[in-house]
Design an enzyme around this catalytic site. Structure first.
Site, PDB file in Angstrom:
ATOM      1  N   ASP A  18     -47.998  65.226 -36.617  1.00  0.00           N
ATOM      2  CA  ASP A  18     -46.913  64.863 -35.708  1.00  0.00           C
ATOM      3  C   ASP A  18     -46.947  63.364 -35.388  1.00  0.00           C
ATOM      4  OD1 ASP A  18     -44.705  65.303 -34.147  1.00  0.00           O
ATOM      5  OD2 ASP A  18     -45.809  66.142 -32.451  1.00  0.00           O
ATOM      6  N   ASN A  66     -37.308  72.718 -38.258  1.00  0.00           N
ATOM      7  CA  ASN A  66     -36.932  71.332 -38.585  1.00  0.00           C
ATOM      8  C   ASN A  66     -35.573  71.225 -39.289  1.00  0.00           C
ATOM      9  OD1 ASN A  66     -40.351  70.283 -39.313  1.00  0.00           O
ATOM     10  ND2 ASN A  66     -39.179  70.020 -37.434  1.00  0.00           N
TER      11      ASN A  66
HETATM   12  C1  FPP Z   1     -43.602  65.373 -37.670  1.00  0.00           C
HETATM   13  O1  FPP Z   1     -43.384  64.116 -37.081  1.00  0.00           O
HETATM   14  C2  FPP Z   1     -43.577  65.251 -39.111  1.00  0.00           C
HETATM   15  C3  FPP Z   1     -42.723  65.905 -39.937  1.00  0.00           C
HETATM   16  C4  FPP Z   1     -41.689  66.842 -39.458  1.00  0.00           C
HETATM   17  C5  FPP Z   1     -42.729  65.668 -41.383  1.00  0.00           C
HETATM   18  C6  FPP Z   1     -44.064  65.605 -42.030  1.00  0.00           C
HETATM   19  C7  FPP Z   1     -43.922  64.817 -43.247  1.00  0.00           C
HETATM   20  C8  FPP Z   1     -44.802  63.912 -43.701  1.00  0.00           C
HETATM   21  C9  FPP Z   1     -46.134  63.695 -43.120  1.00  0.00           C
HETATM   22  C10 FPP Z   1     -44.395  63.062 -44.836  1.00  0.00           C
HETATM   23  C11 FPP Z   1     -44.811  63.393 -46.194  1.00  0.00           C
HETATM   24  C12 FPP Z   1     -45.381  64.697 -46.463  1.00  0.00           C
HETATM   25  C13 FPP Z   1     -45.748  65.097 -47.691  1.00  0.00           C
HETATM   26  C14 FPP Z   1     -46.323  66.432 -47.842  1.00  0.00           C
HETATM   27  C15 FPP Z   1     -45.606  64.241 -48.882  1.00  0.00           C
HETATM   28  P1  FPP Z   1     -42.053  63.900 -36.241  1.00  0.00           P
HETATM   29  O2  FPP Z   1     -41.016  63.383 -37.165  1.00  0.00           O
HETATM   30  O3  FPP Z   1     -41.702  65.154 -35.533  1.00  0.00           O
HETATM   31  O4  FPP Z   1     -42.523  62.796 -35.263  1.00  0.00           O
HETATM   32  P2  FPP Z   1     -42.058  62.599 -33.748  1.00  0.00           P
HETATM   33  O5  FPP Z   1     -42.689  63.713 -32.957  1.00  0.00           O
HETATM   34  O6  FPP Z   1     -42.631  61.280 -33.421  1.00  0.00           O
HETATM   35  O7  FPP Z   1     -40.561  62.628 -33.717  1.00  0.00           O
END
Ligand code: FPP
Length: 239
Positions: A18, A66
């Site tokens: 996250d 998501n």
């Molecule tokens: C949560 O952070 C993250 C995600 C929903 C996406 C996870 C994806 C990656 C780590 C990128 C690449 C992955 C692979 C497997 C190549 P958020 O966007 O919810 O962050 P926030 O809480 O700050 O909004």
């Protein structure tokens, strides 16, 4: 680097990655930039976990909830998953890492499904560590689907149910329970991730945003895990 001590070093580590969006916004960049940087962190974590002796690493890449994010962010994430599956497979092979994608596949694009199939096929014989990427994953949906493939509910055991969950998650060989669950980004919740498998997981919450999560943070979480007295409902060995 930690030595791999079976039974003491966590065999199954799960991570809720996250903080990508906030990390990018704090730098005046679009959220998708955070996901790109988050992908670099994924590579770091995978290679570090493999070197440290972890047997299963499950990463929460995209939850079924998501899909409600803006379309351009969803599209960018799906494109990134596909691109990384293709570009990282040789490195997974080099490191002896088997890839397995858990979650629903029917809502993914045919291109992404093809990339998943190819990466899983190519790494199928790797025995070093299994990397499980959770994409379009919901633990509650998994539990419901597992229940529907078990015919005789009255004779069902916990092991039968665990096997059904593994089948639904495309891991027919089975997967051990999660030992250590790490969530980055400062929030302290499970967000529908591995609810069954985390029954006795040790939970570690890190304030680090996922793109900044480095080897030392991983080791710190493991140290925290190793300092805990895991009693599984019994009594401490120290008593
Ligand atoms: C949560 O952070 C993250 C995600 C929903 C996406 C996870 C994806 C990656 C780590 C990128 C690449 C992955 C692979 C497997 C190549 P958020 O966007 O919810 O962050 P926030 O809480 O700050 O909004």
């Amino acid at each position: 680097m930690h030595a791999a001590v079976p039974g003491f070093y966590p065999q199954h580590v799960a991570i809720i990655m996250d903080g990508n969006g906030r990390w990018a916004q704090q730098r005046g960049r679009p959220r998708t930039f955070g996901h790109l940087e988050g992908a670099k962190s994924v590579r770091r974590a995978v290679e570090h976990a493999r070197r440290s002796g972890v047997r299963f690493l499950t990463l929460y890449a995209f939850s079924s909830d998501n899909w409600s994010r803006p379309q351009d962010e969803v599209h960018a994430l799906m494109k990134l998953f596909r691109r990384k599956l293709v570009s990282e497979t040789p490195r997974l092979l080099e490191n002896g890492v088997r890839l397995s994608v858990v979650g629903r596949r029917d809502r993914l694009s045919p291109e992404l499904r093809r990339a998943i199939d190819a990466a899983e096929r190519e790494t199928a014989d790797c025995g070093g560590m299994t990397l499980r990427l959770a994409v379009d994953y919901s633990s509650r949906d998994t539990l419901v689907r597992a229940a529907t493939i078990l015919p005789r509910a009255e004779e069902m055991t916990r092991d039968d149910f665990a096997r059904a969950i593994a089948m639904v998650n495309h891991c027919p060989g089975g997967v051990p329970d999660v030992d250590l669950l790490v969530r980055t980004g400062g929030e302290q919740r499970l967000s529908d991730f591995l609810l069954w498998e985390c029954a006795y997981a040790e939970l570690v919450f890190s304030r680090r945003m996922w793109p900044d999560f480095a080897e030392a943070d991983f080791d710190q979480a493991v140290d925290e895990f190793r300092s805990r007295d895991r009693r599984f409902g019994g009594l401490s060995k120290a008593i």
